[in-house]
Motif scaffolding. Sequence first.
Motif, PDB file in Angstrom:
ATOM      1  N   ILE A  60     -18.692 -13.408 -32.603  1.00 21.17           N
ATOM      2  CA  ILE A  60     -19.389 -14.631 -33.034  1.00 21.17           C
ATOM      3  C   ILE A  60     -19.501 -15.613 -31.869  1.00 21.17           C
ATOM      4  O   ILE A  60     -20.562 -16.219 -31.637  1.00 21.17           O
ATOM      5  N   ALA A  61     -18.403 -15.779 -31.126  1.00 22.52           N
ATOM      6  CA  ALA A  61     -18.404 -16.709 -29.986  1.00 22.52           C
ATOM      7  C   ALA A  61     -19.389 -16.253 -28.912  1.00 22.52           C
ATOM      8  O   ALA A  61     -20.118 -17.080 -28.336  1.00 22.52           O
ATOM      9  N   ALA A  62     -19.443 -14.967 -28.638  1.00 22.09           N
ATOM     10  CA  ALA A  62     -20.361 -14.446 -27.613  1.00 22.09           C
ATOM     11  C   ALA A  62     -21.807 -14.698 -28.009  1.00 22.09           C
ATOM     12  O   ALA A  62     -22.635 -15.091 -27.172  1.00 22.09           O
ATOM     13  N   TYR A  63     -22.112 -14.492 -29.284  1.00 24.25           N
ATOM     14  CA  TYR A  63     -23.483 -14.722 -29.742  1.00 24.25           C
ATOM     15  C   TYR A  63     -23.859 -16.201 -29.628  1.00 24.25           C
ATOM     16  O   TYR A  63     -24.938 -16.549 -29.120  1.00 24.25           O
ATOM     17  N   LEU A  95     -31.368  -5.342 -35.258  1.00 26.89           N
ATOM     18  CA  LEU A  95     -31.536  -6.380 -34.250  1.00 26.89           C
ATOM     19  C   LEU A  95     -32.777  -6.102 -33.411  1.00 26.89           C
ATOM     20  O   LEU A  95     -33.540  -5.181 -33.707  1.00 26.89           O
ATOM     21  N   HIS A  96     -32.988  -6.912 -32.377  1.00 23.90           N
ATOM     22  CA  HIS A  96     -34.102  -6.656 -31.466  1.00 23.90           C
ATOM     23  C   HIS A  96     -33.865  -5.304 -30.792  1.00 23.90           C
ATOM     24  O   HIS A  96     -32.757  -5.033 -30.295  1.00 23.90           O
ATOM     25  N   PRO A  97     -34.863  -4.420 -30.748  1.00 27.53           N
ATOM     26  CA  PRO A  97     -34.647  -3.073 -30.194  1.00 27.53           C
ATOM     27  C   PRO A  97     -34.059  -3.067 -28.784  1.00 27.53           C
ATOM     28  O   PRO A  97     -33.232  -2.209 -28.458  1.00 27.53           O
ATOM     29  N   LEU A  98     -34.467  -4.035 -27.943  1.00 26.30           N
ATOM     30  CA  LEU A  98     -33.944  -4.063 -26.575  1.00 26.30           C
ATOM     31  C   LEU A  98     -32.449  -4.381 -26.525  1.00 26.30           C
ATOM     32  O   LEU A  98     -31.772  -4.047 -25.554  1.00 26.30           O
ATOM     33  N   ALA A  99     -31.935  -5.027 -27.564  1.00 23.04           N
ATOM     34  CA  ALA A  99     -30.503  -5.342 -27.587  1.00 23.04           C
ATOM     35  C   ALA A  99     -29.659  -4.077 -27.543  1.00 23.04           C
ATOM     36  O   ALA A  99     -28.501  -4.101 -27.117  1.00 23.04           O
ATOM     37  N   LEU A 130     -30.154 -11.282 -25.254  1.00 23.02           N
ATOM     38  CA  LEU A 130     -28.863 -11.160 -24.574  1.00 23.02           C
ATOM     39  C   LEU A 130     -27.718 -11.467 -25.541  1.00 23.02           C
ATOM     40  O   LEU A 130     -26.675 -10.788 -25.515  1.00 23.02           O
ATOM     41  N   ALA A 131     -27.919 -12.471 -26.388  1.00 23.19           N
ATOM     42  CA  ALA A 131     -26.883 -12.838 -27.360  1.00 23.19           C
ATOM     43  C   ALA A 131     -26.637 -11.700 -28.340  1.00 23.19           C
ATOM     44  O   ALA A 131     -25.484 -11.384 -28.671  1.00 23.19           O
ATOM     45  N   GLN A 132     -27.703 -11.077 -28.817  1.00 15.39           N
ATOM     46  CA  GLN A 132     -27.550  -9.959 -29.746  1.00 15.39           C
ATOM     47  C   GLN A 132     -26.876  -8.761 -29.074  1.00 15.39           C
ATOM     48  O   GLN A 132     -26.041  -8.078 -29.676  1.00 15.39           O
ATOM     49  N   GLY A 133     -27.219  -8.520 -27.804  1.00 20.94           N
ATOM     50  CA  GLY A 133     -26.594  -7.427 -27.073  1.00 20.94           C
ATOM     51  C   GLY A 133     -25.099  -7.642 -26.907  1.00 20.94           C
ATOM     52  O   GLY A 133     -24.303  -6.711 -27.087  1.00 20.94           O
ATOM     53  N   ALA A 134     -24.710  -8.871 -26.552  1.00 15.72           N
ATOM     54  CA  ALA A 134     -23.289  -9.181 -26.404  1.00 15.72           C
ATOM     55  C   ALA A 134     -22.568  -9.064 -27.739  1.00 15.72           C
ATOM     56  O   ALA A 134     -21.453  -8.520 -27.820  1.00 15.72           O
ATOM     57  N   PHE A 135     -23.208  -9.569 -28.782  1.00 19.31           N
ATOM     58  CA  PHE A 135     -22.596  -9.527 -30.122  1.00 19.31           C
ATOM     59  C   PHE A 135     -22.278  -8.099 -30.542  1.00 19.31           C
ATOM     60  O   PHE A 135     -21.164  -7.798 -30.989  1.00 19.31           O
ATOM     61  N   ILE A 136     -23.226  -7.199 -30.382  1.00 15.08           N
ATOM     62  CA  ILE A 136     -23.031  -5.832 -30.863  1.00 15.08           C
ATOM     63  C   ILE A 136     -22.016  -5.087 -30.013  1.00 15.08           C
ATOM     64  O   ILE A 136     -21.310  -4.193 -30.499  1.00 15.08           O
ATOM     65  N   CYS A 137     -21.892  -5.448 -28.724  1.00 14.02           N
ATOM     66  CA  CYS A 137     -20.882  -4.822 -27.859  1.00 14.02           C
ATOM     67  C   CYS A 137     -19.463  -5.232 -28.248  1.00 14.02           C
ATOM     68  O   CYS A 137     -18.519  -4.467 -28.051  1.00 14.02           O
TER      69      CYS A 137
END
Length: 305
Positions: free
Chosen positions: A74-77, A271-275, A87-94
């Motif tokens: 949550i904090a990363a997003y 999410l966004h496909p690029l994430a 970028l936020a979605q990518g960090a969140f899912i990682c």
Amino acid sequence: MSFAESRRKLKPWMLPIAMVSGVVFHDAIGWLSPLSPALIFVMLLLTYSRLSVRDFRGGGFIGWLLAAQIGGAIAAYMLLSRVSEVLAQGAFICVICPTATAAPVVTGMLGGSVPRVATYSLFSNLAVAAVLPPLLSWINPGADVPFADTLTKICLTVLPLISGPLIVSALMAHTVPSLRQTLARHQALSFYIWAFSLIIVVGNAVSFVMREPAEAAVLMSALCVVSLLACVIQFAVGRAIGRRYGDPVSGSQSLGQKNTVLAVWLALSYLHPLASVAPAAYIAWHNLFNSLQIYLHDRRREQSA
């Protein structure tokens, strides 16, 4: 030079060779992908064959790691959403992604507590199945994230790989204990099976990233950097939590080694496909780190022998 000596000298290079092979032959190894669950099953069966069901337990170790995993996501997003939603979605899912089913195997190679990591892997996957639907709906209000579908996907994909080898190992202890003892004496096989599975995993990740549009190269590069930062921070935070319980290796692997295949699926679905490039890159980062850890661990053990 004897076979044993040759194997000892080759071992530190096995994982880098496996990863390079995955990159070079990524187009030719897609047909091996169905083997991955079977390889993980065998690795876990070898690992669990030296354990008792009584070794598995919960405690504050799990609670702190879950708080770091969910709260960190949550904090990363929230932090990166001010810069870029993708970028936020990518960090969140990682970060929110649950622990990899192979994490207990690597933990055993590094001298950590296999039961602790196996237990956390189970709790991690169940917790993610419970919290992901509302969190994904918050991140992507237009996404339809049914709780039942997410729970079913995670349970069908992950839980059989976690519980199956444990059940088989327990049955073997009562029916064919000699076979179980034989498996327990051959823990080194896990390393070579994992090296082979790395070829498949890295090859699939490379093929996935190369299918993305060339015009998104800058954003994909940024996602790879975000993924690297997420990897480093999670291994470090997990190690700090594990150190509080006298087991930094287990904490590090529990939080840092991720089920990235599931993460890619979640990103592509909701999410966004690029994430999805972020968890695809995470495959390389956490496996590179694990390879380095195993190399250094084996080197220290040889020097102290």
